[in-house]
Design a protein around this motif. Structure first.
Motif, mmCIF file in Angstrom:
data_model
loop_
_atom_site.group_PDB
_atom_site.id
_atom_site.type_symbol
_atom_site.label_atom_id
_atom_site.label_comp_id
_atom_site.label_asym_id
_atom_site.label_seq_id
_atom_site.Cartn_x
_atom_site.Cartn_y
_atom_site.Cartn_z
ATOM 1 N N TRP A 73 -2.729 20.927 26.600
ATOM 2 C CA TRP A 73 -2.421 21.706 25.399
ATOM 3 C C TRP A 73 -2.548 23.181 25.723
ATOM 4 C CZ3 TRP A 73 -0.188 21.346 20.820
ATOM 5 C CH2 TRP A 73 -0.377 22.371 19.890
ATOM 6 N N LYS A 74 -1.508 23.954 25.431
ATOM 7 C CA LYS A 74 -1.534 25.399 25.671
ATOM 8 C C LYS A 74 -2.043 26.088 24.411
ATOM 9 C CE LYS A 74 1.421 29.326 26.965
ATOM 10 N NZ LYS A 74 0.430 29.864 27.921
ATOM 11 N N ASP A 75 -3.139 26.789 24.531
ATOM 12 C CA ASP A 75 -3.745 27.480 23.393
ATOM 13 C C ASP A 75 -2.764 28.479 22.794
ATOM 14 O OD1 ASP A 75 -5.434 29.612 21.975
ATOM 15 O OD2 ASP A 75 -6.956 28.127 22.479
ATOM 16 N N THR A 76 -2.645 28.474 21.477
ATOM 17 C CA THR A 76 -1.652 29.318 20.806
ATOM 18 C C THR A 76 -2.028 30.797 20.796
ATOM 19 O OG1 THR A 76 -2.685 28.808 18.673
ATOM 20 C CG2 THR A 76 -0.820 27.441 19.338
ATOM 21 N N PHE A 77 -3.284 31.136 21.127
ATOM 22 C CA PHE A 77 -3.725 32.535 21.096
ATOM 23 C C PHE A 77 -4.209 33.043 22.459
ATOM 24 C CE2 PHE A 77 -4.960 30.769 16.830
ATOM 25 C CZ PHE A 77 -3.916 31.351 16.124
ATOM 26 N N ALA A 78 -4.152 32.201 23.480
ATOM 27 C CA ALA A 78 -4.750 32.562 24.765
ATOM 28 C C ALA A 78 -4.038 33.731 25.437
ATOM 29 C CB ALA A 78 -4.758 31.352 25.691
ATOM 30 N N ASP A 79 -4.823 34.529 26.161
ATOM 31 C CA ASP A 79 -4.285 35.691 26.866
ATOM 32 C C ASP A 79 -5.068 35.842 28.177
ATOM 33 O OD1 ASP A 79 -3.896 38.466 27.746
ATOM 34 O OD2 ASP A 79 -2.982 38.806 25.790
ATOM 35 N N PRO A 80 -4.384 36.066 29.301
ATOM 36 C CA PRO A 80 -5.101 36.263 30.566
ATOM 37 C C PRO A 80 -6.124 37.391 30.521
ATOM 38 C CG PRO A 80 -2.764 35.921 30.978
ATOM 39 C CD PRO A 80 -2.907 36.074 29.490
ATOM 40 N N ALA A 81 -5.871 38.410 29.690
ATOM 41 C CA ALA A 81 -6.817 39.520 29.584
ATOM 42 C C ALA A 81 -8.150 39.057 29.018
ATOM 43 C CB ALA A 81 -6.231 40.625 28.707
ATOM 44 N N PHE A 82 -8.122 38.051 28.149
ATOM 45 C CA PHE A 82 -9.363 37.547 27.568
ATOM 46 C C PHE A 82 -10.125 36.707 28.589
ATOM 47 C CE2 PHE A 82 -6.699 37.416 23.426
ATOM 48 C CZ PHE A 82 -6.663 38.796 23.400
ATOM 49 N N THR A 83 -9.392 35.939 29.400
ATOM 50 C CA THR A 83 -10.025 35.195 30.488
ATOM 51 C C THR A 83 -10.678 36.167 31.467
ATOM 52 O OG1 THR A 83 -8.346 33.467 30.284
ATOM 53 C CG2 THR A 83 -9.634 33.499 32.312
ATOM 54 N N ARG A 184 -6.099 39.543 19.052
ATOM 55 C CA ARG A 184 -4.701 39.537 19.467
ATOM 56 C C ARG A 184 -4.390 40.629 20.477
ATOM 57 N NH1 ARG A 184 -2.531 35.378 19.305
ATOM 58 N NH2 ARG A 184 -0.510 35.860 18.411
ATOM 59 N N GLN A 185 -5.172 41.701 20.456
ATOM 60 C CA GLN A 185 -4.966 42.789 21.414
ATOM 61 C C GLN A 185 -6.314 43.358 21.847
ATOM 62 O OE1 GLN A 185 -2.521 45.843 19.679
ATOM 63 N NE2 GLN A 185 -0.662 44.585 19.654
ATOM 64 N N LEU A 186 -6.407 43.710 23.117
ATOM 65 C CA LEU A 186 -7.572 44.388 23.671
ATOM 66 C C LEU A 186 -7.049 45.540 24.517
ATOM 67 C CD1 LEU A 186 -10.688 44.372 24.086
ATOM 68 C CD2 LEU A 186 -10.278 42.942 26.112
ATOM 69 N N VAL A 187 -7.318 46.771 24.069
ATOM 70 C CA VAL A 187 -6.733 47.961 24.688
ATOM 71 C C VAL A 187 -7.842 48.901 25.157
ATOM 72 C CG1 VAL A 187 -5.189 49.934 24.362
ATOM 73 C CG2 VAL A 187 -4.737 47.779 23.147
ATOM 74 N N GLN A 188 -7.786 49.306 26.421
ATOM 75 C CA GLN A 188 -8.726 50.302 26.926
ATOM 76 C C GLN A 188 -8.209 51.679 26.549
ATOM 77 O OE1 GLN A 188 -10.007 49.768 30.995
ATOM 78 N NE2 GLN A 188 -10.569 51.929 31.202
ATOM 79 N N LEU A 189 -8.928 52.369 25.658
ATOM 80 C CA LEU A 189 -8.465 53.663 25.154
ATOM 81 C C LEU A 189 -8.836 54.821 26.061
ATOM 82 C CD1 LEU A 189 -9.154 53.575 21.301
ATOM 83 C CD2 LEU A 189 -6.971 53.283 22.486
ATOM 84 N N GLY A 190 -9.971 54.721 26.730
ATOM 85 C CA GLY A 190 -10.403 55.837 27.569
ATOM 86 C C GLY A 190 -11.820 55.648 28.066
ATOM 87 N N GLN A 191 -12.342 56.706 28.676
ATOM 88 C CA GLN A 191 -13.686 56.675 29.250
ATOM 89 C C GLN A 191 -14.522 57.761 28.606
ATOM 90 O OE1 GLN A 191 -14.239 54.225 31.363
ATOM 91 N NE2 GLN A 191 -16.377 54.635 31.876
ATOM 92 N N TRP A 192 -15.667 57.376 28.080
ATOM 93 C CA TRP A 192 -16.604 58.324 27.483
ATOM 94 C C TRP A 192 -17.657 58.685 28.523
ATOM 95 C CZ3 TRP A 192 -21.888 57.308 26.239
ATOM 96 C CH2 TRP A 192 -22.508 58.309 25.463
#
Length: 228
Positions: A73-83, A184-192
């Motif tokens: 079964w292929k997960d409907t929300f899976a993303d390689p970035a989360f793995t 649904r999204q994971l975005v690297q915005l910058g470095q503090w």
């Protein structure tokens, strides 16, 4: 007189609850669940996270991983970035494997996630992020305050709805699994780097909520968090 005293106590309690909720919302404990619809051990942890989604003092996030997708079964929300994010946590802690379900609390505490009492105890033990900078938003920009050290600024977009997914194959075939706060999204915005920082916020897709995490290194502790 007695009735007046009871009324005053009730009013005081209500105000206290509202005040605490407001404080908690400003810097919630981040609970990340790593799970897959193809894993038969995950539904209890999904249910625990779904309940946590109602708490103002907790930012509950469901990350669907990909390594179960080839097992029927292929997960409907899976993303390689989360793995990859789960692997970052594993390597930062010296582990050579990943597994589901797994909850990571503020980037440091780790529990399986299927036992509500165990999860609640871990949340109390780890506590809320307390060492990081302030996080503010003005229109389409994000303002990070001053502090010590350096950290990555992550933008998380998640779906706050309850989404019921019928599973048609694999270990959970025939079940319907309810998910909340699905990332649904994971975005690297910058470095503090400790100095005040202002970053542009990309437009949010319709229907998604947003949060900002400030995290030490890859797989390190989360030092500040805020829903925006």
């Amino acid at each position: 007189m007695k009735m007046l005293w009871i009324a005053l106590l009730a009013l005081t309690g209500a105000c206290s609850t509202q005040s605490n909720a407001a404080v908690d919302t400003a810097n919630p404990t981040v609970v990340e669940l790593y799970q897959s619809q193809g894993c038969s051990s995950c539904p209890p942890a999904d249910a625990v996270l779904n309940a946590l989604a109602d708490r103002p003092d907790v930012l509950a996030l469901s990350f669907a991983v990909t390594y179960w997708d080839q097992l029927g079964w292929k997960d409907t929300f899976a993303d390689p970035a989360f793995t990859q994010r789960q692997w970052d946590y594993a390597r930062a802690s010296g582990r050579t494997y990943v597994a589901t379900p797994q909850m990571v609390i503020n980037g440091s505490g780790v529990v399986t996630g299927g036992d509500p009492a165990q999860v609640d105890a871990a949340i109390r033990r780890v506590g809320r992020p307390a060492t990081g900078p302030t996080i503010g938003r003005t229109g389409g920009s994000l303002a990070i305050g001053t502090g010590r050290g350096s950290a990555t600024v992550w933008l998380v977009r998640y779906d706050p709805r309850t989404i019921a997914v019928p599973i048609r194959a694999g270990e959970n075939g025939g079940r319907t699994i309810a998910h909340r706060n699905v990332v649904r999204q994971l975005v690297q915005l910058g470095q503090w780097t400790g100095a005040p920082l202002r970053l542009a916020l990309p437009s949010a897709p319709t229907g998604l909520s947003s949060a900002v995490l400030i995290q030490q290194g890859r797989g390190g502790a989360i030092i500040a968090a805020r829903r925006i």
